[in-house]
Design a protein around this motif. Sequence first.
Motif, PDB file in Angstrom:
ATOM      1  N   SER A  82       0.835  -1.208   0.000  1.00  0.00           N
ATOM      2  CA  SER A  82       0.000   0.000   0.000  1.00  0.00           C
ATOM      3  C   SER A  82       0.864   1.249   0.000  1.00  0.00           C
ATOM      4  CB  SER A  82      -0.930  -0.009   1.210  1.00  0.00           C
ATOM      5  OG  SER A  82      -0.163  -0.066   2.372  1.00  0.00           O
ATOM      6  N   ASP A  83       0.361   2.304  -0.592  1.00  0.00           N
ATOM      7  CA  ASP A  83       1.074   3.578  -0.663  1.00  0.00           C
ATOM      8  C   ASP A  83       0.036   4.665  -0.396  1.00  0.00           C
ATOM      9  OD1 ASP A  83       3.053   5.408  -1.076  1.00  0.00           O
ATOM     10  OD2 ASP A  83       3.404   4.955  -3.185  1.00  0.00           O
ATOM     11  N   SER A  84       0.497   5.844   0.007  1.00  0.00           N
ATOM     12  CA  SER A  84      -0.449   6.949   0.186  1.00  0.00           C
ATOM     13  C   SER A  84       0.193   8.224  -0.303  1.00  0.00           C
ATOM     14  CB  SER A  84      -0.813   7.098   1.663  1.00  0.00           C
ATOM     15  OG  SER A  84       0.268   7.702   2.350  1.00  0.00           O
ATOM     16  N   ALA A  85      -0.647   9.208  -0.601  1.00  0.00           N
ATOM     17  CA  ALA A  85      -0.124  10.483  -1.105  1.00  0.00           C
ATOM     18  C   ALA A  85       0.782  11.124  -0.054  1.00  0.00           C
ATOM     19  CB  ALA A  85      -1.274  11.403  -1.482  1.00  0.00           C
ATOM     20  N   GLN A  86       0.398  10.996   1.219  1.00  0.00           N
ATOM     21  CA  GLN A  86       1.236  11.627   2.251  1.00  0.00           C
ATOM     22  C   GLN A  86       2.606  10.955   2.337  1.00  0.00           C
ATOM     23  OE1 GLN A  86      -0.974  11.993   5.875  1.00  0.00           O
ATOM     24  NE2 GLN A  86      -2.028  13.825   5.125  1.00  0.00           N
ATOM     25  N   ASP A  87       2.649   9.642   2.202  1.00  0.00           N
ATOM     26  CA  ASP A  87       3.951   8.952   2.225  1.00  0.00           C
ATOM     27  C   ASP A  87       4.786   9.350   1.007  1.00  0.00           C
ATOM     28  OD1 ASP A  87       3.615   7.661   4.554  1.00  0.00           O
ATOM     29  OD2 ASP A  87       3.050   5.723   3.688  1.00  0.00           O
ATOM     30  N   PHE A  88       4.108   9.457  -0.115  1.00  0.00           N
ATOM     31  CA  PHE A  88       4.803   9.852  -1.347  1.00  0.00           C
ATOM     32  C   PHE A  88       5.386  11.258  -1.163  1.00  0.00           C
ATOM     33  CE2 PHE A  88       5.047  11.539  -5.672  1.00  0.00           C
ATOM     34  CZ  PHE A  88       5.387  10.447  -6.458  1.00  0.00           C
ATOM     35  N   ALA A  89       4.569  12.176  -0.629  1.00  0.00           N
ATOM     36  CA  ALA A  89       5.039  13.555  -0.421  1.00  0.00           C
ATOM     37  C   ALA A  89       6.210  13.580   0.555  1.00  0.00           C
ATOM     38  CB  ALA A  89       3.899  14.425   0.074  1.00  0.00           C
ATOM     39  N   LYS A  90       6.190  12.704   1.550  1.00  0.00           N
ATOM     40  CA  LYS A  90       7.301  12.630   2.515  1.00  0.00           C
ATOM     41  C   LYS A  90       8.595  12.276   1.795  1.00  0.00           C
ATOM     42  CE  LYS A  90       5.332  11.265   6.814  1.00  0.00           C
ATOM     43  NZ  LYS A  90       4.836  10.079   7.461  1.00  0.00           N
TER      44      LYS A  90
END
Length: 678
Positions: A82-90
């Motif tokens: 799983s991935d999330s936009a917040q993790d990507f932005a981090k």
Amino acid sequence: METAKLHNQVISIHRYNTVIIGAGAAGMNCGVHLYEFMSDKGVGDAQQRIAVVTGGLRLGASRMSGSDKQTYYKMGTSPSVSDSAQDFAKSLTAAGCCHRDTALAEAIGSLREFYHLIQAGVPFPHDGAGSYIGYKTDHDPYERATSAGPKTSRFMSECLQKQLERYGVPIFDHMEVARLITCGDGEDRRIAAVVAIDKNMLARDTYGINVFYCANLVLAAGGPGELYETSVYPKGQLGIHGIAFKAGLAGENLTESQFGLASTKFRWNVSGTYMQAIPRIFSTGADGGDEREFLADFFPTMAKMATNIFLKGYQWPFDPQRIENLQSSLIDVLVFNETQKGRRIFMDFRNNPVPCRGMEDFDINKLEPEAYEYLKKTGAFQPTPIERLEHMNPPAIDIYKENGIDLYSEPLEIAVCAQHNNGGFAVDKWWQSNIKRTFVIGEMAGTHGVKRPGGSALNAGQTGGLRAAEFIVNACGAELPDYSAGQAEIERQLGDFVIALDAYADLSGLDPQKVIADIQHRMTASAGHVRRPDDARSALREALELYRNIEERGFKLQKPREIVTAIQAEHLALTSLAYLKAVVTLLEQGGGSRGSHLVLAQDGMEIHPDVKDKTTGEVLRFKPENETLRNSILRLEYDSEAPDLFRCRNVELRKAPSQDKAFEPAWRDFREGKIYDG
Ligand SMILES: Cc1cc2nc3c(=O)[nH]c(=O)nc-3n(C[C@H](O)[C@H](O)[C@H](O)COP(=O)(O)OP(=O)(O)OC[C@H]3O[C@@H](n4cnc5c(N)ncnc54)[C@H](O)[C@@H]3O)c2cc1C
């Protein structure tokens, strides 16, 4: 199209709602979205309201650059991770100096744009179940990267171009952008028109001047590739940074260019499988004789040396934080060190790394675990690097073949080259610049921080173009421009431009080609991946002197076509001044070594006991990063009154917007267009 006469020149005049400068992956994508948003809003003739203006449809990094498998970094598409936009932005903001609102927008828009490219026809690979397969790149903790092969960005710009042509949006090719015409003051200041020279129309008595009036302007002219002598940017990729600074746009993070190993005869990045195949790397004298295994002097064992060559594959950009204790960026330092002695460096895929001074022979079974396991997993235990490369990635060999280099029979010359600028022009979360209704996207936008995951440049170019197009259509409107109130001011600037061109032919001025060569030499020597405070300061003084000299003496031209070179030399000189001013300011703030550059300092940390200054013979030392500077961004603006023509200041990082509204109020904001406020 209308025409007008100005100082004996017939000028072609065009009017569009939005003009996009640049036909790379970013510009083309923005054009497609603009057309789609306008049509969705009921604008029946959207294709007559948008135009793309470019110096060369076949030029630019998207069309002409790539690597073994050019990377597109997107949010994870694995069915099991799983991935999330917040993790990507981090991941985008991890190394600092990166606004969090643009990073989050790049994350949220990532998959929308990835699927938009697939719809446009870019052949990103998927498996039998339909999952888009990913892999790891530099600074990437997940397997978010994907690729359509060595020419990913070329496919992107070509597929998007076809779509734009299907929509009937005009593309003006061979147009060298020469000026941005402004009108109004303060908050009302706008860029009213783009002035371009039609390179096909240039003749003794005519400059082929075209003026594109626009209500909105999108700058997508790419990075300032021609700033550097040692560069893997494609030839002819100049950008328009100097022109944009002069029009009043603010730059951010200009100090953060990326450098790394690339081939020079055919300009191509040698990351990924080129390095993972573990070729022999050797040097020669200037004439190609006197071969030496120069890396072997600096590594204690063959296993350590060969593993580091392997790691350069996905630790591609030069990184000063990967030098100490024999890490992979020591290789970039050693390559640079060797070229400083006047020697040339080659990768040889016919042979494995060669030992010297009692070092054991190359043995794939003795590689360190990270390299060994990867090669085992990919089944790449063939006896020679070319066989391993052929097994892992045959298109990586084909691309050199297409460009006249046979990796089966000849070595490949490489150097540490400038490849990308993480910085660029300041934009807000809709990619609007500090001048209202002027937007900056693609490599021209400075949305990356000190480091970025490999492949995120292409993602940023797509998401930025989407955001700009959405804002233009919904918040600015689709009307044609009306600058009648500022017409006198506009005509004065156009007149000044024609007078300036006339003057080039009269003055016994500078040779524009030589000016460009001087700029490139200075930038590579003093603002490349190795920087020294005193040297950078004197380079800044020289750059200022050159710019003043151009202002006073102009250029001496032999043929009409040289007008274009003169225009380029003038704005490249201002660009170089801006970059050097930023470099010097950061050094004065105690910036230290970060991103992709090393700052030398006598009291710093040792690079390696055998890496010495070629003039003093002393061991070279570098200053570590000053991490307190990660929380601000160095911003720079043109100011004709400032001693160095630019003013710098540090700006705070913007936060990511909070996203805690319930569905109904968020829906109302959307319906009422409030999402475009502030
Ligand atoms: C060797 C190499 C490998 C790379 N690999 C990767 C990678 O794997 N992943 C990744 O994400 N990024 C990579 N990059 C970076 C990425 O390719 C670029 O940042 C991106 O393609 C830029 O797209 P763009 O549309 O902003 O500009 P460009 O594609 O550079 O297009 C610029 C456009 O502006 C026009 N233009 C320029 N100057 C003028 C002027 N003066 N007047 C008129 N028109 C002008 C050009 O003709 C062109 O149409 C790589 C870059 C290089 C050089």
